[in-house]
Design an enzyme around this catalytic site. Structure first.
Site, mmCIF file in Angstrom:
data_model
loop_
_atom_site.group_PDB
_atom_site.id
_atom_site.type_symbol
_atom_site.label_atom_id
_atom_site.label_comp_id
_atom_site.label_asym_id
_atom_site.label_seq_id
_atom_site.Cartn_x
_atom_site.Cartn_y
_atom_site.Cartn_z
ATOM 1 N N GLN B 348 0.837 -1.195 0.000
ATOM 2 C CA GLN B 348 0.000 0.000 0.000
ATOM 3 C C GLN B 348 0.873 1.246 0.000
ATOM 4 O O GLN B 348 2.034 1.195 0.374
ATOM 5 C CB GLN B 348 -0.947 0.017 1.213
ATOM 6 C CG GLN B 348 -2.161 -0.870 0.984
ATOM 7 C CD GLN B 348 -3.023 -1.047 2.204
ATOM 8 O OE1 GLN B 348 -2.545 -0.946 3.327
ATOM 9 N NE2 GLN B 348 -4.296 -1.335 1.990
ATOM 10 N N THR B 517 1.197 -3.579 7.602
ATOM 11 C CA THR B 517 1.284 -5.034 7.495
ATOM 12 C C THR B 517 0.157 -5.515 6.590
ATOM 13 O O THR B 517 -0.701 -6.292 6.982
ATOM 14 C CB THR B 517 1.265 -5.646 8.914
ATOM 15 O OG1 THR B 517 2.300 -5.031 9.677
ATOM 16 C CG2 THR B 517 1.525 -7.153 8.887
ATOM 17 N N HIS B 518 0.130 -4.957 5.400
ATOM 18 C CA HIS B 518 -0.902 -5.290 4.426
ATOM 19 C C HIS B 518 -0.221 -5.774 3.155
ATOM 20 O O HIS B 518 -0.256 -5.115 2.127
ATOM 21 C CB HIS B 518 -1.783 -4.061 4.144
ATOM 22 C CG HIS B 518 -2.432 -3.492 5.372
ATOM 23 N ND1 HIS B 518 -2.920 -2.220 5.449
ATOM 24 C CD2 HIS B 518 -2.673 -4.041 6.587
ATOM 25 C CE1 HIS B 518 -3.436 -2.010 6.642
ATOM 26 N NE2 HIS B 518 -3.288 -3.098 7.364
ATOM 27 N N ASN B 519 0.435 -6.918 3.267
ATOM 28 C CA ASN B 519 1.108 -7.519 2.122
ATOM 29 C C ASN B 519 0.111 -8.454 1.451
ATOM 30 O O ASN B 519 -0.480 -9.304 2.112
ATOM 31 C CB ASN B 519 2.326 -8.331 2.581
ATOM 32 C CG ASN B 519 3.174 -7.589 3.603
ATOM 33 O OD1 ASN B 519 2.884 -7.640 4.797
ATOM 34 N ND2 ASN B 519 4.202 -6.923 3.153
#
Lengths: 231, 591
Positions: B348, B517-519
């Site tokens: 993001q 932590t938006h992989n």
């Protein structure tokens, strides 16, 4: 007041050499007023030169004024010593397999050093720079000279002959000073919660369910609470 | 010497939200289920209790609940011409490593991703033509629709105690909610959280600027709540220690207080902690998987767990890693543009401003994980015409506080010295008199953003590390510039004493500092096996008894936090397995 930079290190070195400097052991006025919280309860990692460096560093970065005591009185030096002696300093959670390459900044930390090794090498390199530039180590410099050194470290204008990247050392130093000022006092810094008092942070307080409305746009009267206070 | 365990119906790799949901649902359906979790068991009573949990150094700075990079990490680079180097410590993102996974330490932001994501290529091509989408932008439709997922979003929201205000119930726009959201069947289970000053001020400014602010939906129970499964929540205490902490009040929707304990009480379910899965095993013709091998990290002993089904439910990155290590599916090759495993890794982007208001009291230490007001005018609002701005995707803008603790959060106006008396004075003056406005932006899939196995570096088990190749592309730069402009216009309209303006991220992505932590992506879902790894039921096109559940299935990344669709898709997959797959094992979608 005598030169604050003639400190415990000189005394201890003298003692080893059999000198009788003990009678002249200087103590700061603040330390005399607060014997229950000595500035240096003892180091478990830093050697004498390193301790002198760290004490001078934290007192320069966090000087005493009406807002807070100085860095050593906050225990930031003790926080740093304990952090370096402990798991973090020893490289716990750090991936330490080679090959080792510097890479590009976006790849983050790439040195084959634990944080403790980095600190040790960085202090040595900074003192080498100071001796070259001013003829004495960092802790013997006057305030203006210390300011010049920190400005050089933080902007990368100083480079180390040893090849240690200044940027990496400074980032680590800066982070640990802030941790020592604002982490819970159980880690040795933020003594008497003075870092939290500086900004009005209430600490480990458990509940704000009522406060969130009651203190909306109002000053919260924070007498900070630490983990030890609640244990 | 590998000890072979007794075969079970399903083995679950990783016990966070997705593993927890599948464990509960499948055990209740009568299947024998074993979960293997590399981390340890932690409980609210012992581990997330006051005062020990109120420790910023331990949980935020030292990553107490996170993956240990000494044992396993990734190598990273910005493009294929660079040499990837290990991420030697965590930074930009923080996968969890305990029972409950990242579901313990998240903030609770729970969104419903819509057809604007699931039909992304179709929608943009219809409106702007094929040429609007850059050649290297490998976006594609996901093969699922919002309407299919709606009941599962609902189920997850009611399970996780989401507080919010509906904006669209069965087509009726609701005052105070998000008018752009897709229609939902009913209200959120809990009313929105109590607003804080920063979110109130942003609400007023957003309204004045003609935007449509609404309270961010979050799995922070705004009052005591019992969910449909009987799991009990306390009311949020606005303690200010949310993101990266376990919740001492049991007010945060976390699998460790909901689905996992229910599964644990079921005799059909067994949890083994300290169990590190090293490989998924295939049968001789490669059409099915037969189980997994794992190591007991307490003593190094190796085991094989045979199973009728393997459900990969680890953190998104680790699910993809296991697929690559196990040789399931064809690895993605960005040059030849063949293969699918590792394809479409996304992250993001964002932009943020800090506003300083002399005389105000923001009390940044009093907030829930979701104390935030948001606008979606530039996100899922299809009336926002991207054409003149030349980008695909969108961003949401929000203001509020979430875990603004003093080691990490000490805002000062630009140009303030970094130490000394002036620094101290500025820090003291502005800590409580500043607020932020932040944008979170989508990242579209790109041909050159992907995962594969690193040729050099290995983990503690001697296996190749995952290699991540990622950078922001022109599309994200353009979006970031648009977002920064909108943020700065809103900020200026609020007349702050001082303003640190938002700027677009145009530098290469960097592994420090923390970003999100938006992989997503790596084993994406889709309509056919040529361009996706999984079908719409998250079932492997290659091995029909393998499912991979998590954000690894997203074909691109939206501006929203991922846990809403992650949870909904876990329930969706659980239903597909219980109601269809178990009765007639085989591909749920013809290839």
């Amino acid at each position: 007041m005598r030169d604050q930079n003639f400190g415990r290190r000189d005394f201890l070195k003298g003692a080893v050499a059999g000198s009788v400097a003990a009678a002249n052991l200087p103590q700061s006025a603040q330390a005399q007023q607060a014997p229950a919280a000595p500035a240096t309860p003892g180091y478990s990692f830093l050697n004498l030169d390193e301790a002198a460096f760290v004490e001078a560093l934290v007192d320069h970065m966090v000087p005493a004024d009406e807002l807070s005591p100085k860095g050593t009185e906050l225990g930031i030096n003790i926080y740093i010593d304990r952090a370096l002696a402990g798991g973090w300093g020893k490289g716990e959670r750090l991936y330490m397999q080679g090959p080792w390459k510097l890479g590009v900044p976006s790849q983050g930390y790439q040195l084959p050093l634990t944080p403790a090794q980095l600190y040790r090498a960085g202090i040595e390199a900074t003192n080498t720079h100071c001796r070259k530039a001013y003829g004495k180590p960092f802790d013997r410099l006057d305030e203006q000279q210390r300011e010049e050194v920190l400005a050089g470290l933080s902007t990368g204008k100083v480079s180390f002959d040893s090849g240690l990247p200044v940027r990496v050392f400074w980032t680590t130093v800066y982070q640990t000073v802030m941790e020592g000022m604002f982490s819970d006092p159980i880690y040795g810094g933020n003594r008497n919660k003075a870092g939290w008092r500086l900004i009005g942070f209430p600490g480990a307080i458990a509940v704000h369910r009522e406060n969130v409305e009651k203190f909306r746009d109002k000053k919260f009267p924070a007498d900070p609470i630490s983990i030890a206070d609640m244990s | 010497m590998t000890t072979k365990m007794k075969e079970v119906d399903a083995v679950i790799v990783g016990l966070g939200w997705t593993g927890g949901i599948l464990a509960k649902e499948l055990a209740e359906a009568g299947l024998k289920v074993v979960a293997l979790e590399r981390g340890t068991m932690r409980s609210t009573d012992k581990d997330y209790a006051v005062p020990i949990v109120r420790d910023e150094l331990r949980f935020v700075v030292r990553h107490d609940l996170m993956q240990n990079t000494a044992r396993d990490t990734l190598t990273i680079r910005n493009n294929p011409s660079q040499e990837a180097l290990p991420m030697r410590r965590l930074g930009s993102f923080l996968p969890g490593e305990v029972v409950g996974g990242s579901g313990v330490h998240w903030s609770g932001h729970t969104w419903r991703w819509t057809d604007m994501e699931f039909r992304v290529r179709t929608l943009y091509e219809e409106r702007y033509g094929k040429n609007f989408i850059p050649t290297d932008m490998t976006i594609q439709d996901w093969g699922i629709t919002y309407a299919e997922l709606e009941p599962y979003y609902d189920k997850f929201e009611y399970t996780a105690a989401v507080s919010g205000k509906a904006g669209n119930i069965r087509g009726q726009i609701q005052p105070g909610g998000n008018p752009f959201e897709a229609p939902r069947e009913r209200e959120y289970p809990l009313p929105a959280l109590t607003p804080i000053l920063a979110s109130e001020m942003f609400t007023a400014a957003a309204n004045n600027n003609g935007y449509h602010p609404f309270p961010r939906p979050a799995a922070n129970a705004s009052r005591a709540y019992t969910n449909p499964d009987g799991s009990k929540f306390g009311g949020c205490q606005y303690c200010g220690y949310c993101q990266r902490f376990g919740c001492e009040a049991n007010a945060k929707g976390s699998p460790h207080i909901t689905v996992i304990p229910i599964a644990m009480r079921n005799p059909n379910f067994e949890l083994r902690t300290h169990a590190w899965v090293t490989k998924v095993l295939k049968d001789s013709d490669g059409k099915r998987v037969t189980g997994v091998t794992y190591t007991n990290v307490l003593n190094g002993e190796e085991f094989e767990q045979p199973a009728g089904m393997v459900l990969l439910c680890a953190y998104a990155i680790n699910n993809v890693h296991l697929m690559l290590l196990s040789g399931i599916g064809q690895p993605y090759d960005p040059v030849a543009q063949t293969g699918v495993i590792g394809k479409s890794y996304c992250y993001q982007t964002g932009a943020g401003a800090t506003l300083f208001f002399e005389g105000r009291h923001f009390n940044p230490f009093m907030n829930a994980g979701g104390s935030n007001t948001t606008i979606d005018d530039f996100n899922i609002n299809w009336d926002f015409d991207r054409g003149p701005h030349g980008f695909v995707g969108g961003y949401n803008i929000g203001a509020g506080f979430n875990t603004a603790l003093p080691i990490g959060y000490r805002p000062v106006p630009s140009g303030t010295p970094q130490w000394g008396k002036a620094w101290k004075a500025a820090t003291a003056k502005w800590y409580q008199t500043a607020m932020n406005i932040n944008a979170s932006g989508s990242v579209m899939a790109n041909r050159y953003n992907y995962y594969d196995l690193d040729p050099t570096y290995r983990n503690a088990f001697g296996q190749p590390l995952m290699r991540m190749t990622f950078d922001y592309k022109a599309n994200e730069h353009k979006m970031g510039q648009h977002a920064a402009q909108v943020i700065n216009d809103i900020a200026k309209s609020m007349n702050p004493t001082r303003l640190n303006q938002a700027t677009a991220r145009t530098q290469p992505w960097t592994v420090v500092p923390y970003q999100s932590t938006h992989n997503t992506g790596g084993t994406i879902m889709g309509t056919n096996p040529r361009d996706s790894a999984l079908n719409k039921y998250l079932q492997s096109w290659d091995c029909h008894n393998l499912f991979a559940v998590g954000a690894n299935v997203f074909a691109h990344n939206a501006s929203y936090n991922p846990t809403g669709p992650v949870g909904a898709l876990a329930y969706w997959t659980a239903d597909a397995i219980k109601n269809r797959y178990v009765k007639n094992p085989g591909p749920l979608v013809p290839a």
